[in-house]
Scaffold this motif. Structure first.
Motif, PDB file in Angstrom:
ATOM      1  N   VAL A 144     -30.675 -28.678  23.578  1.00 51.88           N
ATOM      2  CA  VAL A 144     -32.604 -27.998  24.083  1.00 51.88           C
ATOM      3  C   VAL A 144     -33.445 -28.108  23.107  1.00 51.88           C
ATOM      4  O   VAL A 144     -34.212 -28.815  22.081  1.00 51.88           O
ATOM      5  CB  VAL A 144     -33.485 -27.681  25.043  1.00 51.88           C
ATOM      6  N   LYS A 145     -32.996 -26.722  22.050  1.00 49.21           N
ATOM      7  CA  LYS A 145     -33.603 -26.141  21.179  1.00 49.21           C
ATOM      8  C   LYS A 145     -33.508 -26.800  19.703  1.00 49.21           C
ATOM      9  O   LYS A 145     -34.093 -27.760  19.112  1.00 49.21           O
ATOM     10  CB  LYS A 145     -32.733 -24.575  21.006  1.00 49.21           C
ATOM     11  N   SER A 146     -32.424 -27.587  19.641  1.00 50.27           N
ATOM     12  CA  SER A 146     -31.762 -28.227  18.332  1.00 50.27           C
ATOM     13  C   SER A 146     -33.456 -29.680  18.838  1.00 50.27           C
ATOM     14  O   SER A 146     -33.644 -29.759  17.769  1.00 50.27           O
ATOM     15  CB  SER A 146     -30.729 -29.333  18.357  1.00 50.27           C
ATOM     16  N   GLU A 147     -32.979 -30.282  19.654  1.00 49.73           N
ATOM     17  CA  GLU A 147     -33.749 -31.870  20.103  1.00 49.73           C
ATOM     18  C   GLU A 147     -34.675 -31.425  20.050  1.00 49.73           C
ATOM     19  O   GLU A 147     -35.916 -32.402  19.135  1.00 49.73           O
ATOM     20  CB  GLU A 147     -33.228 -31.939  21.111  1.00 49.73           C
ATOM     21  N   ILE A 148     -35.664 -30.611  20.161  1.00 44.89           N
ATOM     22  CA  ILE A 148     -36.692 -29.891  20.286  1.00 44.89           C
ATOM     23  C   ILE A 148     -37.421 -29.971  18.782  1.00 44.89           C
ATOM     24  O   ILE A 148     -38.767 -30.522  18.845  1.00 44.89           O
ATOM     25  CB  ILE A 148     -38.044 -29.202  21.394  1.00 44.89           C
ATOM     26  N   HIS A 149     -36.810 -29.173  17.842  1.00 46.35           N
ATOM     27  CA  HIS A 149     -37.199 -28.930  16.513  1.00 46.35           C
ATOM     28  C   HIS A 149     -37.337 -30.167  15.938  1.00 46.35           C
ATOM     29  O   HIS A 149     -37.999 -30.276  14.599  1.00 46.35           O
ATOM     30  CB  HIS A 149     -36.497 -27.764  16.302  1.00 46.35           C
ATOM     31  N   LYS A 150     -36.574 -31.531  15.664  1.00 42.77           N
ATOM     32  CA  LYS A 150     -36.325 -32.666  15.238  1.00 42.77           C
ATOM     33  C   LYS A 150     -37.835 -33.575  15.964  1.00 42.77           C
ATOM     34  O   LYS A 150     -38.384 -34.229  14.715  1.00 42.77           O
ATOM     35  CB  LYS A 150     -34.536 -33.368  16.111  1.00 42.77           C
ATOM     36  N   TYR A 151     -37.948 -33.292  17.270  1.00 40.97           N
ATOM     37  CA  TYR A 151     -38.653 -33.878  18.031  1.00 40.97           C
ATOM     38  C   TYR A 151     -40.465 -33.495  17.163  1.00 40.97           C
ATOM     39  O   TYR A 151     -40.473 -34.570  16.841  1.00 40.97           O
ATOM     40  CB  TYR A 151     -39.113 -34.028  19.282  1.00 40.97           C
ATOM     41  N   MET A 152     -40.533 -32.717  16.528  1.00 43.20           N
ATOM     42  CA  MET A 152     -41.256 -31.656  16.874  1.00 43.20           C
ATOM     43  C   MET A 152     -41.682 -32.370  15.433  1.00 43.20           C
ATOM     44  O   MET A 152     -42.882 -32.711  14.213  1.00 43.20           O
ATOM     45  CB  MET A 152     -41.870 -30.404  16.769  1.00 43.20           C
ATOM     46  N   GLU A 153     -40.846 -31.982  14.167  1.00 50.45           N
ATOM     47  CA  GLU A 153     -40.795 -33.155  12.533  1.00 50.45           C
ATOM     48  C   GLU A 153     -41.334 -34.341  13.037  1.00 50.45           C
ATOM     49  O   GLU A 153     -41.832 -34.735  11.904  1.00 50.45           O
ATOM     50  CB  GLU A 153     -39.253 -32.366  12.419  1.00 50.45           C
ATOM     51  N   GLU A 154     -41.401 -34.692  14.034  1.00 48.51           N
ATOM     52  CA  GLU A 154     -41.584 -36.246  13.830  1.00 48.51           C
ATOM     53  C   GLU A 154     -43.095 -36.925  14.256  1.00 48.51           C
ATOM     54  O   GLU A 154     -43.461 -38.347  14.349  1.00 48.51           O
ATOM     55  CB  GLU A 154     -40.833 -37.589  14.260  1.00 48.51           C
ATOM     56  N   HIS A 155     -43.884 -35.614  14.686  1.00 45.80           N
ATOM     57  CA  HIS A 155     -45.609 -36.718  15.056  1.00 45.80           C
ATOM     58  C   HIS A 155     -46.377 -35.816  14.724  1.00 45.80           C
ATOM     59  O   HIS A 155     -45.856 -34.207  14.136  1.00 45.80           O
ATOM     60  CB  HIS A 155     -44.992 -36.136  16.783  1.00 45.80           C
ATOM     61  N   LYS A 156     -47.263 -36.394  14.513  1.00 46.77           N
ATOM     62  CA  LYS A 156     -48.682 -35.464  14.010  1.00 46.77           C
ATOM     63  C   LYS A 156     -49.796 -35.901  14.698  1.00 46.77           C
ATOM     64  O   LYS A 156     -49.976 -36.637  15.490  1.00 46.77           O
ATOM     65  CB  LYS A 156     -48.706 -36.317  12.595  1.00 46.77           C
ATOM     66  N   LEU A 157     -50.571 -34.990  14.583  1.00 47.25           N
ATOM     67  CA  LEU A 157     -52.349 -35.310  15.595  1.00 47.25           C
ATOM     68  C   LEU A 157     -53.093 -35.299  14.405  1.00 47.25           C
ATOM     69  O   LEU A 157     -53.225 -34.682  13.617  1.00 47.25           O
ATOM     70  CB  LEU A 157     -52.131 -33.330  16.249  1.00 47.25           C
ATOM     71  N   ILE A 158     -53.357 -35.921  15.280  1.00 48.49           N
ATOM     72  CA  ILE A 158     -55.218 -36.836  14.470  1.00 48.49           C
ATOM     73  C   ILE A 158     -56.464 -36.680  15.159  1.00 48.49           C
ATOM     74  O   ILE A 158     -56.338 -37.528  17.049  1.00 48.49           O
ATOM     75  CB  ILE A 158     -54.764 -37.966  13.920  1.00 48.49           C
TER      76      ILE A 158
END
Length: 199
Positions: A144-158
């Motif tokens: 979960v730790k590995s996957e969530i860090h990958k996910y966090m790198e892929e999104h951006k807030l506007i």
């Protein structure tokens, strides 16, 4: 496996949709002080009263959750994922990290991961939803730790702002700029940078 997902109240939610059975979820509240009156950002908060007070105020500020608040929610057992507002906007991340160190002093084998969202409300919400989905798949803490860090790198807030009142009151924008933009009726568009600051 039992997991705890703890977020600061900037996530703007108090329960997870379709929450997995092996997850405990809760938030630790910010305190918003408006002209000397404290508003605790929890389920009992009257948002209408807070917004009315802020619109009429000349001064407001927020206090982030304390390490003790975080530590209490980390509890005595279970793997923990803590999600915070951007560390560049608040001390919430640092408080959560301090709480982690305090827990690990007594229980060094505990799995605790502090996640700096590098954003605000919607960013935290998306991370929490993704954590719920990953845990629901039966993944281990490390997976979960590995996957969530990958996910966090892929999104951006506007995001968009229709009012500059709170930015001016909090000293984040010069008063004259807030007045001019407000009178012109211009909305602001903000983007969370990779470092978690607002552009």
């Amino acid at each position: 496996m039992f997991f705890r997902i703890i977020a600061d109240s900037s996530c703007d939610i108090f329960k997870i949709e379709n929450q997995s059975d092996n997850i405990y979820f809760n938030t630790v509240p910010f305190v918003i002080t408006v002209d000397g009156t404290d508003y605790v950002d929890n389920e009992a908060l009257s948002v209408r009263d807070l917004v009315t007070a802020m619109a009429a105020s000349s001064k407001s500020h927020t206090s982030c959750p304390s390490p003790h608040d975080w530590m209490t929610e980390f509890g005595e057992e279970g793997d923990v994922f803590a999600v915070t507002i951007s560390s560049n906007l608040s001390g919430s991340y640092n408080s959560a990290c301090t709480a982690k160190q305090m827990v690990l002093e007594n229980d060094p084998d505990r799995n605790i991961e502090i996640l700096d969202s590098r954003g605000t409300g919607p960013s935290l919400n998306m991370i929490i939803d993704r954590l719920n989905a990953l845990i629901g798949q039966g993944l281990s803490f490390a997976e979960v730790k590995s996957e969530i860090h990958k996910y966090m790198e892929e999104h951006k807030l506007i995001f968009a702002l229709s009012s500059y009142h709170n930015l001016v009151n909090n000293g984040r924008m010069p008063k004259i700029a807030g007045i001019v933009l407000g009178h012109l009726g211009l909305w602001g568009v903000g983007i969370a940078s990779d470092e978690g600051t607002i552009k």
